[in-house]
Design an enzyme around this catalytic site. Structure first.
Site, short mmCIF file in Angstrom:
data_model
loop_
_atom_site.label_atom_id
_atom_site.label_comp_id
_atom_site.label_asym_id
_atom_site.label_seq_id
_atom_site.Cartn_x
_atom_site.Cartn_y
_atom_site.Cartn_z
N SER A 104 0.83 -1.21 0.00
CA SER A 104 0.00 0.00 0.00
C SER A 104 0.86 1.25 0.00
CB SER A 104 -0.97 -0.03 1.18
OG SER A 104 -1.88 1.04 1.12
N ASP A 262 -1.68 1.29 -3.69
CA ASP A 262 -2.33 0.20 -4.41
C ASP A 262 -3.70 0.60 -4.94
OD1 ASP A 262 -3.26 0.31 -1.77
OD2 ASP A 262 -3.71 -1.82 -1.68
#
Length: 484
Positions: A104, A262
Site C-alpha cells: 500500500s 495500491d
C-alpha cells in the site's frame, strides 16, 4: 540460520514486512503453499489469481508465492500489475481465491500480501489468516520451503498462465455508474506514482478502448515507481495532498482525486483545494446507492464504521436506509456487508465497499460516484461537500502511551463521572457519546493500535468550539504523565 518468524509479518488483516529481511522469497513460497492448503484446496478451487503493484520486489515474491501454490497442485493465473481492487475484480470475475502483492503506502523497502477467498471474500485473522500463518511457519521450521524450488516432495504440479484483465475491470466499473450525461469536468488525479497511474487512464480515459467521457483528466505522478520519488502514496497524511491541492487551484479544475499506492483508497479535493472528508464521501455515495435501491423497490442497508461522522447515519437514516455501525477494519466491515447484504459501506479512512463489487472495497468506483454526483448538478464540489459536512471533526490524533488499556479506563472513569447521561460503549476501543437528545452534542472514540503503543483519538461535535474543548480535555487525560 534460524527460520523466519512469520508472526512478525502476518498481522490481523494481511502480510506486511521489509524485503528481504522479513518477507523473503522463501517466506513467500511457504505462505503460498499454506494459502493453497488452507484456502484454495478446501474450497475446491482449481486456481489462484495473483496480482502485484509497482514495487521492484514484486516479481520475485510473486514467482515464489506462485511456486508454493502450484506445489499444492493448484493452478495459478498471473494478472500482472494491478490495483488491489483490480485483484478483487479478478477474484470475483474468475471465482478464484486471490493474492495481491502490495504494501500500500509503506516505503519502498516494504512489500506485503493481501489475501482473499473466491469472490473477493476476506481472509483475516479470524477467517483463515491465522491458520495460513501456522501452516506456513511449520513448513519453514521443517525446511519444507527452505529453498527457492522447495524439496523434491514439493515439486511444482499446478499450471501457470497469464491473463490481462485491466480492460474488463475498467468496463465493469464504468457499467456501474453512467457518466455519459454529466456536464464537462476537469479533474486532477494524483496517483502518487502508485497503481492509479495505470487504472485512472483505463477507467476515466480511453486507454482501454472505452467511450470517451466528458472528463478532462489532468495526470499527476502517473509514472509507476515503487520508490515514491514525489511524495508518500498515503493521502491520509495532509502533507501528501499539498501537490494535488495546489494543482487543482492552478489548473482551475472542478475536482481533485488522490489514490494510495495500491489505489484501493480514494481521497477527494474540492475546486478550492480543500480536502473533502471521507465521511462526506461516504454519505454522498451511500445516498446514491440508497436511492438506486429504493427505485428498484428494495430496502437498502448501509454499513459504516464507528469513527465516521454522525452525519452518515443521520442522512442515510433520513433516507430510510437501514444503517449498521461496525468496528474499524476491512475484515469487519466486509463481514457485515455480506451478513446484511448491504449495498454500500464506508470507512473514514477512505475505503468504500460495494455489494455490486463482491462486497469489496474500490476507490475507483467511489470516484465515479463522486464524478456522477458533481456532474449531474451545477454547483461546485465545495457546495456539494458542505451538504454532507454539518459537524466539526478533529481528525485522528495519535498519542504514545505506556498502557493503552489503563489510559482508556482512566478516561472512561472521568467522563462517566462528569457526564453520567453520556452513552459509553466498547464496540471498538472506548466510545463516549453525548449526542442523541443531549446538549452540547459531542462524541469521541479512543482505539488502541494493533501494532504500536498508541491510542488513536477521534472527536466530533456540533460546532468547532465544542470539538476543540473535548479534544483538548481528552488529550490532556491521555497524555497525563502521572496517572496517579
Amino acid at each position: 540460520m534460524d527460520a523466519l518468524d512469520l508472526g512478525r509479518i502476518i498481522k490481523a488483516y494481511d502480510v506486511r514486512g521489509v524485503v528481504p529481511d522479513e518477507l523473503s522469497p522463501t517466506a513467500a513460497r511457504a505462505i503460498g503453499q499454506a494459502f493453497a492448503r488452507v484456502v484454495a484446496v478446501p474450497e475446491g478451487a482449481s486456481r489462484v489469481v495473483i496480482g502485484r503493484d509497482m514495487r521492484d520486489s514484486g516479481p520475485e515474491l510473486v514467482a515464489a508465492f506462485a511456486d508454493g501454490v502450484r506445489s499444492a497442485g493448484v493452478d495459478v493465473v498471473l494478472i500482472g500489475q494491478c490495483s488491489t481492487d483490480g485483484l478483487y475484480f479478478a477474484s470475483g470475475r474468475l471465482d478464484a481465491p486471490g493474492a495481491m502483492f502490495t504494501a500500500s503506502h509503506n516505503p519502498a523497502r516494504y512489500n506485503g500480501i493481501k489475501l482473499c477467498r473466491a469472490g473477493a471474500r476476506p481472509v483475516g485473522q479470524d477467517s483463515g489468516l491465522a491458520e495460513v500463518r501456522r501452516v506456513a511457519q511449520e513448513l519453514l521450521d521443517a525446511g519444507g520451503a527452505g529453498g527457492p524450488d522447495g524439496p523434491a516432495s514439493d515439486a511444482v504440479t499446478g499450471n501457470l498462465t497469464e491473463q490481462d484483465l485491466l480492460g474488463d475491470y475498467a468496463a465493469f466499473l464504468r457499467s456501474l455508474v453512467d457518466l455519459s450525461g454529466i456536464r464537462p469536468l476537469k479533474v486532477v488525479v494524483d496517483a502518487g506514482n502508485g497503481m492509479a497511474g495505470l487504472t485512472a487512464p483505463a477507467v476515466l480515459g480511453t486507454a482501454t478502448g472505452l467511450a470517451e467521457l466528458p472528463v478532462e483528466l489532468v495526470p499527476m505522478y502517473f509514472e509507476l515507481d515503487g520508490s515514491f520519488p514525489n511524495h508518500e502514496a498515503n493521502p491520509l497524511e495532509p502533507a501528501n495532498l499539498l501537490d494535488l491541492q495546489a494543482a487543482v487551484v492552478a489548473q482551475e479544475a472542478d475536482l481533485g482525486l488522490a489514490f494510495d499506492g495500491d489505489a484501493d483508497r480514494c481521497f477527494v479535493v474540492d475546486e478550492r483545494g480543500a480536502a473533502v472528508s471521507p465521511s462526506a464521501v461516504t454519505a454522498l455515495v451511500g445516498l446514491r446507492e440508497v436511492e438506486r435501491e429504493k427505485a428498484a423497490g428494495r430496502t437498502a442497508t448501509v454499513i459504516h464504521n464507528l469513527i465516521t461522522s454522525r452525519s452518515v447515519p443521520d442522512l442515510l437514516g433520513a433516507a430510510e436506509a437501514e444503517v449498521v455501525r461496525t468496528r474499524v477494519g476491512h475484515s469487519f466491515i466486509k463481514a457485515e456487508m455480506a451478513a446484511h447484504d448491504a449495498v454500500f459501506g464506508g470507512e473514514h479512512s477512505a475505503h468504500y465497499y460495494f455489494r455490486d463489487f463482491w462486497f469489496a472495497d474500490t476507490g475507483m468506483l467511489a470516484a465515479l460516484h463522486v464524478l456522477g454526483a458533481l456532474g449531474s448538478q451545477p454547483h461546485p464540489a465545495s457546495a456539494l461537500a458542505e451538504m454532507y459536512t454539518p459537524y466539526s471533526a478533529s481528525g485522528e490524533i495519535n498519542s504514545t502511551v505506556a498502557d493503552a488499556g489503563a489510559t482508556a479506563e482512566r478516561v472512561r472513569e472521568v467522563y462517566h463521572e462528569a457526564y453520567p447521561d453520556a452513552v459509553v460503549d466498547t464496540l471498538d476501543g472506548l466510545t463516549v457519546a453525548h449526542w442523541d437528545g443531549l446538549h452540547p452534542q459531542w462524541w469521541f472514540n479512543l482505539r488502541a493500535s494493533n501494532t504500536e503503543p498508541l491510542l488513536r483519538l477521534n472527536v466530533e461535535a456540533a460546532d468547532e468550539d465544542i470539538m476543540i474543548k473535548v479534544r483538548d480535555d481528552v488529550l490532556s487525560l491521555v497524555r497525563e504523565e502521572d496517572a496517579t
